[in-house]
Design a protein around this motif. Structure first.
Motif, PDB file in Angstrom:
ATOM      1  N   ASP A 177       1.162  -1.847  -0.132  1.00  0.00           N
ATOM      2  CA  ASP A 177       0.220  -0.209  -0.383  1.00  0.00           C
ATOM      3  C   ASP A 177       0.947   1.105  -0.308  1.00  0.00           C
ATOM      4  N   TRP A 178       1.502   1.480   0.767  1.00  0.00           N
ATOM      5  CA  TRP A 178       2.756   2.279   1.842  1.00  0.00           C
ATOM      6  C   TRP A 178       3.509   2.651  -0.201  1.00  0.00           C
ATOM      7  N   LEU A 179       3.067   1.660  -1.495  1.00  0.00           N
ATOM      8  CA  LEU A 179       4.592   2.147  -2.884  1.00  0.00           C
ATOM      9  C   LEU A 179       2.853   2.794  -3.445  1.00  0.00           C
ATOM     10  N   SER A 180       1.705   3.428  -3.250  1.00  0.00           N
ATOM     11  CA  SER A 180       1.222   4.041  -4.045  1.00  0.00           C
ATOM     12  C   SER A 180       1.630   5.529  -4.470  1.00  0.00           C
ATOM     13  N   TYR A 181       1.189   5.780  -5.372  1.00  0.00           N
ATOM     14  CA  TYR A 181       0.921   7.506  -5.495  1.00  0.00           C
ATOM     15  C   TYR A 181       1.187   8.608  -5.026  1.00  0.00           C
ATOM     16  N   ASP A 182      -0.610   8.139  -4.062  1.00  0.00           N
ATOM     17  CA  ASP A 182      -0.932   8.390  -3.504  1.00  0.00           C
ATOM     18  C   ASP A 182      -0.617   9.232  -1.846  1.00  0.00           C
ATOM     19  N   TRP A 183       0.121   8.076  -1.206  1.00  0.00           N
ATOM     20  CA  TRP A 183       0.583   7.416  -0.537  1.00  0.00           C
ATOM     21  C   TRP A 183       1.753   8.094   0.500  1.00  0.00           C
ATOM     22  N   LEU A 184       2.968   8.281  -1.087  1.00  0.00           N
ATOM     23  CA  LEU A 184       3.344   8.562  -1.324  1.00  0.00           C
ATOM     24  C   LEU A 184       3.697  10.187  -1.625  1.00  0.00           C
ATOM     25  N   LYS A 185       2.659  10.519  -1.907  1.00  0.00           N
ATOM     26  CA  LYS A 185       2.756  12.298  -2.473  1.00  0.00           C
ATOM     27  C   LYS A 185       2.167  13.252  -0.613  1.00  0.00           C
ATOM     28  N   ASN A 186       1.642  11.727  -0.190  1.00  0.00           N
ATOM     29  CA  ASN A 186       1.116  12.668   1.040  1.00  0.00           C
ATOM     30  C   ASN A 186       2.373  12.633   2.330  1.00  0.00           C
ATOM     31  N   THR A 187       3.229  11.798   1.331  1.00  0.00           N
ATOM     32  CA  THR A 187       3.839  11.515   3.023  1.00  0.00           C
ATOM     33  C   THR A 187       5.390  12.443   2.996  1.00  0.00           C
ATOM     34  N   LEU A 188       5.394  12.491   1.442  1.00  0.00           N
ATOM     35  CA  LEU A 188       6.016  14.050   0.881  1.00  0.00           C
ATOM     36  C   LEU A 188       5.866  14.937   1.754  1.00  0.00           C
ATOM     37  N   THR A 189       4.155  15.026   1.348  1.00  0.00           N
ATOM     38  CA  THR A 189       3.641  16.927   1.693  1.00  0.00           C
ATOM     39  C   THR A 189       4.124  16.936   2.900  1.00  0.00           C
ATOM     40  N   ALA A 190       3.942  16.175   4.171  1.00  0.00           N
ATOM     41  CA  ALA A 190       3.791  15.123   5.495  1.00  0.00           C
ATOM     42  C   ALA A 190       5.643  15.895   5.613  1.00  0.00           C
ATOM     43  N   GLU A 191       6.528  15.128   4.805  1.00  0.00           N
ATOM     44  CA  GLU A 191       7.331  15.835   5.692  1.00  0.00           C
ATOM     45  C   GLU A 191       8.306  16.905   5.225  1.00  0.00           C
ATOM     46  N   ARG A 192       7.749  17.170   4.239  1.00  0.00           N
ATOM     47  CA  ARG A 192       7.998  18.548   4.175  1.00  0.00           C
ATOM     48  C   ARG A 192       7.300  20.020   5.186  1.00  0.00           C
ATOM     49  N   GLN A 193       6.424  19.313   5.518  1.00  0.00           N
ATOM     50  CA  GLN A 193       5.739  20.084   6.387  1.00  0.00           C
ATOM     51  C   GLN A 193       6.387  19.902   8.600  1.00  0.00           C
ATOM     52  N   GLU A 194       6.949  18.884   8.076  1.00  0.00           N
ATOM     53  CA  GLU A 194       7.014  18.810   9.470  1.00  0.00           C
ATOM     54  C   GLU A 194       8.587  19.686  10.130  1.00  0.00           C
ATOM     55  N   GLY A 195       9.104  20.307   9.378  1.00  0.00           N
ATOM     56  CA  GLY A 195      10.896  20.591   9.490  1.00  0.00           C
ATOM     57  C   GLY A 195      11.415  19.506   9.974  1.00  0.00           C
ATOM     58  N   ASP A 196      12.166  19.733  10.834  1.00  0.00           N
ATOM     59  CA  ASP A 196      13.503  18.794  11.018  1.00  0.00           C
ATOM     60  C   ASP A 196      12.806  17.327  11.091  1.00  0.00           C
ATOM     61  N   SER A 197      11.575  16.592  11.257  1.00  0.00           N
ATOM     62  CA  SER A 197      11.648  15.794  12.115  1.00  0.00           C
ATOM     63  C   SER A 197      10.921  14.788  10.583  1.00  0.00           C
ATOM     64  N   TYR A 198      11.300  13.752  10.699  1.00  0.00           N
ATOM     65  CA  TYR A 198      11.161  12.115   9.814  1.00  0.00           C
ATOM     66  C   TYR A 198       9.875  11.882   9.702  1.00  0.00           C
ATOM     67  N   GLN A 199       8.841  11.936   8.357  1.00  0.00           N
ATOM     68  CA  GLN A 199       7.426  10.737   8.233  1.00  0.00           C
ATOM     69  C   GLN A 199       7.609   9.006   8.619  1.00  0.00           C
ATOM     70  N   GLU A 200       7.559   8.494   9.340  1.00  0.00           N
ATOM     71  CA  GLU A 200       7.015   6.531  10.163  1.00  0.00           C
ATOM     72  C   GLU A 200       7.502   6.117   8.595  1.00  0.00           C
ATOM     73  N   MET A 201       8.483   5.589   7.762  1.00  0.00           N
ATOM     74  CA  MET A 201       8.453   5.167   6.801  1.00  0.00           C
ATOM     75  C   MET A 201       8.196   3.404   6.971  1.00  0.00           C
ATOM     76  N   PRO A 202       8.244   2.572   6.208  1.00  0.00           N
ATOM     77  CA  PRO A 202       8.704   0.927   6.456  1.00  0.00           C
ATOM     78  C   PRO A 202       9.775   0.783   6.637  1.00  0.00           C
ATOM     79  N   HIS A 203       9.928  -0.438   6.733  1.00  0.00           N
ATOM     80  CA  HIS A 203      11.470  -0.608   7.181  1.00  0.00           C
ATOM     81  C   HIS A 203      12.038  -1.510   5.832  1.00  0.00           C
ATOM     82  N   HIS A 204      12.734  -0.506   5.961  1.00  0.00           N
ATOM     83  CA  HIS A 204      13.599  -0.443   4.391  1.00  0.00           C
ATOM     84  C   HIS A 204      13.343  -0.399   2.952  1.00  0.00           C
ATOM     85  N   TRP A 205      12.430   1.020   3.455  1.00  0.00           N
ATOM     86  CA  TRP A 205      11.250   1.089   1.814  1.00  0.00           C
ATOM     87  C   TRP A 205      11.973   1.564   0.651  1.00  0.00           C
ATOM     88  N   LEU A 206      13.489   2.435   1.139  1.00  0.00           N
ATOM     89  CA  LEU A 206      13.661   2.445  -0.454  1.00  0.00           C
ATOM     90  C   LEU A 206      14.450   1.534  -0.687  1.00  0.00           C
TER      91      LEU A 206
END
Length: 135
Positions: A51-80
């Protein structure tokens, strides 16, 4: 684990880690990533991206990541690593694969920039440490 869907019936696969299958036509079965990629390579199976490898999920995660300043959004283990393997071997099973690939790259770059800023902040006032960090 990741799901695969066989195009035809296939028996049980016996591995050291355990048995997988039997595989029934169009019935999803969870298998380890290495086995999913091997089965996909036979042309007899389709891979179901997580599920996390979908356009919508990644887009939402990227948006949140950019808004959170120095903190990281939680991602699945070894996501990259997992996403790169799936996109390399089974891109035809990932909807909007090229857009997903670009989002993953952008998310990676965003995280690297955050990490670099954090390290630079920690090394501020230590010119020798900065020199060794960037060597």
């Amino acid at each position: 684990l990741i799901q695969v869907i066989p195009f035809t019936r296939y028996g049980t696969i016996h591995c050291i880690q355990g048995d997988y299958g039997p595989f029934r036509e169009q019935q999803p079965v969870e298998v380890p990533l290495w086995l999913a990629l091997a089965l996909k390579a036979t042309g007899l199976f389709r891979l179901v991206p997580p599920d996390w490898l979908s356009y919508d999920w990644l887009k939402n995660t990227l948006t949140a990541e950019r808004q959170e300043g120095d903190s990281y959004q939680e991602m699945p283990h070894h996501w990259l690593e997992v996403s790169l393997m799936i996109l390399e071997e089974a891109a035809d099973d990932v909807p909007h694969a090229e857009a997903v690939r670009r989002l993953i790259q952008t998310l990676r770059e965003c995280r690297l920039a955050k990490t670099q800023r954090g390290i630079e902040r920690e090394l501020k006032g230590d010119p020798i440490g900065v020199i060794f960090f960037f060597l």
